[in-house]
Design an enzyme around this catalytic site. Structure first.
Site, PDB file in Angstrom:
ATOM      1  N   HIS A   1      -8.105  -1.994   8.667  1.00  0.00           N
ATOM      2  CA  HIS A   1      -7.326  -3.050   8.285  1.00  0.00           C
ATOM      3  C   HIS A   1      -5.972  -1.757   7.775  1.00  0.00           C
ATOM      4  CE1 HIS A   1      -5.945  -6.941   7.437  1.00  0.00           C
ATOM      5  NE2 HIS A   1      -4.197  -6.099   7.103  1.00  0.00           N
TER       6      HIS A   1
ATOM      7  N   HIS B   1      -1.842  -1.477   9.104  1.00  0.00           N
ATOM      8  CA  HIS B   1      -0.413  -1.247  10.178  1.00  0.00           C
ATOM      9  C   HIS B   1       0.149  -0.585  10.270  1.00  0.00           C
ATOM     10  CE1 HIS B   1      -0.692  -5.713   9.259  1.00  0.00           C
ATOM     11  NE2 HIS B   1      -1.228  -5.569   8.492  1.00  0.00           N
TER      12      HIS B   1
ATOM     13  N   HIS C   1      -5.500 -12.295  10.686  1.00  0.00           N
ATOM     14  CA  HIS C   1      -5.040 -12.148   9.051  1.00  0.00           C
ATOM     15  C   HIS C   1      -5.074 -13.507   8.497  1.00  0.00           C
ATOM     16  CE1 HIS C   1      -3.085  -8.313   9.998  1.00  0.00           C
ATOM     17  NE2 HIS C   1      -2.714  -8.513   8.677  1.00  0.00           N
TER      18      HIS C   1
ATOM     19  N   GLU D   1      -5.007 -15.220   3.221  1.00  0.00           N
ATOM     20  CA  GLU D   1      -4.061 -14.054   1.797  1.00  0.00           C
ATOM     21  C   GLU D   1      -2.716 -15.009   1.319  1.00  0.00           C
ATOM     22  OE1 GLU D   1      -1.232 -11.181   4.435  1.00  0.00           O
ATOM     23  OE2 GLU D   1      -1.710  -9.816   2.486  1.00  0.00           O
TER      24      GLU D   1
ATOM     25  N   ASP E   1      -4.065  -1.902   4.103  1.00  0.00           N
ATOM     26  CA  ASP E   1      -3.176  -2.414   4.848  1.00  0.00           C
ATOM     27  C   ASP E   1      -2.046  -1.855   5.266  1.00  0.00           C
ATOM     28  OD1 ASP E   1      -2.240  -4.701   5.822  1.00  0.00           O
ATOM     29  OD2 ASP E   1      -1.959  -5.834   3.401  1.00  0.00           O
ATOM     30  N   ASP E   2      -0.696  -1.278   3.849  1.00  0.00           N
ATOM     31  CA  ASP E   2      -0.150  -0.901   4.406  1.00  0.00           C
ATOM     32  C   ASP E   2       1.058   0.235   3.095  1.00  0.00           C
ATOM     33  OD1 ASP E   2       1.582  -2.686   6.150  1.00  0.00           O
ATOM     34  OD2 ASP E   2       0.234  -3.941   4.856  1.00  0.00           O
TER      35      ASP E   2
HETATM   36  N1  ADE Z   1       1.916  -7.028   8.433  1.00  0.00           N
HETATM   37  C1  ADE Z   1       1.911  -5.758   7.568  1.00  0.00           C
HETATM   38  N2  ADE Z   1       0.851  -6.238   6.704  1.00  0.00           N
HETATM   39  C2  ADE Z   1       1.146  -7.671   6.706  1.00  0.00           C
HETATM   40  C3  ADE Z   1       0.154  -8.001   5.982  1.00  0.00           C
HETATM   41  N3  ADE Z   1      -0.618  -7.910   4.198  1.00  0.00           N
HETATM   42  N4  ADE Z   1      -0.516  -9.414   5.702  1.00  0.00           N
HETATM   43  C4  ADE Z   1       0.413 -10.162   6.865  1.00  0.00           C
HETATM   44  N5  ADE Z   1       1.307  -9.317   8.495  1.00  0.00           N
HETATM   45  C5  ADE Z   1       1.719  -8.296   7.652  1.00  0.00           C
HETATM   46 ZN    ZN Z   2      -2.950  -6.605   7.447  1.00  0.00          ZN
END
Ligand code: ADE
Ligand code: ZN
Length: 323
Positions: free
Chosen positions: A11, A13, A189, A192, A270-271
Site C-alpha cells: 500500500h 501511492h 480504502h 481509515e 501509504d505516502d
Molecule cells: N490517497 C493518498 N493517500 C491516501 C490515504 N491515506 N487515504 C485515502 N486516499 C489516499
Molecule cells: Zn492509501
C-alpha cells in the site's frame, strides 16, 4: 534488528511517495511555486483535506514518462535499500491526466522506473490502478474500465483511494464488478477516516481480497471476527494513521490487537514522506511497540507476499527469499 528483515509493502501511492527534494527538482524544471505545500524539506498540511491538496500539488509536477520513471525508480531503490523485496504501488490515471499525461505514457514511464529498479536491486513491483472516490462514481468506473482492458502487464489490481467520507460504497460497486470480472485483484480504502461501518459496507458491496487501512474495524468485535473468518487482508499503515491523528500514539494503534484476533495484517507506508515514514520505519516501529522479533516480522512479510496481486511463479520466488 528489523533492518535485515526482508520486507514487502502492498500500500503505497506513487504520487505520495515523491520526496520533497524530488518535488523541488520538478518545481525548478517546470518553474512552479511549491510554497503552498512544501516548507524546507517537509510537506505542510494539518488535516486530511490539506494533505490531499499537498498530494495533488506534488502530483501536478510529474508531467512526462521520464518524470514518472524517475519517481518510481527512486522510490523503489529507496525501499530496496531497506531490504524490501516487493512493492505494490497505487497508480492514478486521473492524476496523470490532470498533469497532461495519457494513461499509456503514464504506465510506460512508471514501468520503465520499475524495470530500472529491478535491474539495479532485484526488487519486484506491480501496479494497482486506482479510481479516486471524491471524483465520483463515473470517474471510478472509467478507471475500472481502463484497468479491465489490461493496459499494462504490471497492472494486476484495481482499487479506490481518495476521500472516504464522499458518497456511499454501494455507489462504486459497479466499478469493482468490472475490475473483478477482468480478473484483477481487488482492494479498497475503508476504515481509515470513516468508521467500522465503512469496512462492513466494503465487504458487502465490493468483496475485496484486501482492504486499505481497515483499522477502524477494530471498533466492532463482530466485524473483526468476520474479517478474520473471511481471510480478508488489511493493508495497515500505522505511521499514516498516527500522522493523520487516528490514534494518539503507537501503543494505542490496533495493529497488534487485530493480529492477535486472527486478522491477516500487513505493514505499509501509504505516502511515506508526507508521514515521515518508510517501510523500514513501519517495521521498526512495530518491533519496538509490540516486541516483534525478526521471525515475527518475517511472518508479516510472508502474509504480504501471500496476499500480493502477483503471478504464482513470482510469488513462489518471493516466498523462497524469506526462507
Ligand atoms: N490517497 C493518498 N493517500 C491516501 C490515504 N491515506 N487515504 C485515502 N486516499 C489516499
Ligand atoms: Zn492509501
Amino acid at each position: 534488528m528489523s533492518g535485515a528483515v526482508r520486507k514487502a509493502e502492498l500500500h503505497c501511492h506513487i504520487e505520495g511517495a515523491a520526496s520533497p527534494a524530488l518535488v523541488r527538482t520538478q518545481a525548478r524544471k517546470y518553474g512552479a511555486d511549491v510554497s503552498g505545500f512544501l516548507a524546507g524539506d517537509a510537506y505542510v498540511w494539518s488535516d486530511f483535506t490539506e494533505f490531499l491538496v499537498a498530494y495533488d500539488g506534488a502530483a501536478a509536477l510529474f508531467r512526462t514518462p521520464e518524470d514518472y520513471a524517475l519517481l518510481a525508480q527512486s522510490y523503489l531503490e529507496g525501499i530496496a535499500a531497506e531490504n524490501a523485496i516487493y512493492a505494490e504501488i497505487f497508480v492514478s490515471p486521473d492524476h496523470a491526466a490532470a498533469a497532461g499525461l495519457s494513461p499509456e505514457s503514464y504506465f510506460e514511464g512508471l514501468a520503465r522506473g520499475i524495470e530500472a529498479a529491478r535491474a539495479s536491486t532485484g526488487i519486484e513491483c506491480r501496479m494497482i490502478l486506482v479510481g479516486i472516490r471524491h471524483l465520483g462514481a463515473e470517474k471510478v468506473e472509467a478507471a475500472a474500465r481502463l484497468a479491465a482492458t489490461r493496459p499494462h502487464a504490471l497492472i494486476t489490481g484495481f482499487g479506490m483511494a481518495g476521500e472516504e467520507r464522499f458518497g456511499r460504497v454501494a455507489d462504486f460497486a459497479r466499478a469493482f464488478d468490472i475490475a473483478r470480472d477482468a480478473g484483477l485483484g481487488i482492494t479498497i480504502h475503508a476504515g481509515e477516516l470513516a468508521g467500522a461501518e465503512s469496512v462492513r459496507d466494503a465487504l458487502d458491496h465490493v468483496r475485496p481480497a484486501r482492504i486499505g487501512h481497515g483499522v477502524r474495524a477494530s471498533e466492532d468485535a463482530g466485524l473483526v471476527s468476520r474479517i478474520a473468518d473471511e481471510g480478508v487482508v488489511l493493508e495497515v499503515c500505522p505511521g499514516s494513521n498516527l500522522a493523520l491523528r487516528l490514534y494518539p500514539d503507537i501503543l494505542s494503534h490496533p495493529f497488534d490487537r487485530l493480529r492477535r484476533a486472527g486478522v491477516k495484517v500487513t505493514l505499509s507506508s501509504d505516502d511515506p514522506p508526507h508521514f515521515a515514514s518508510s517501510i523500514g520505519h513501519e517495521y521498526r516501529m512495530a518491533a519496538e511497540a509490540w516486541g516483534y522479533d525478526a521471525a515475527e516480522l518475517t511472518r508479516i512479510t510472508r502474509t504480504s507476499i501471500e496476499a500480493a496481486f502477483v503471478d504464482e511463479p513470482t510469488r513462489a520466488i518471493l516466498l523462497g527469499q524469506l526462507d
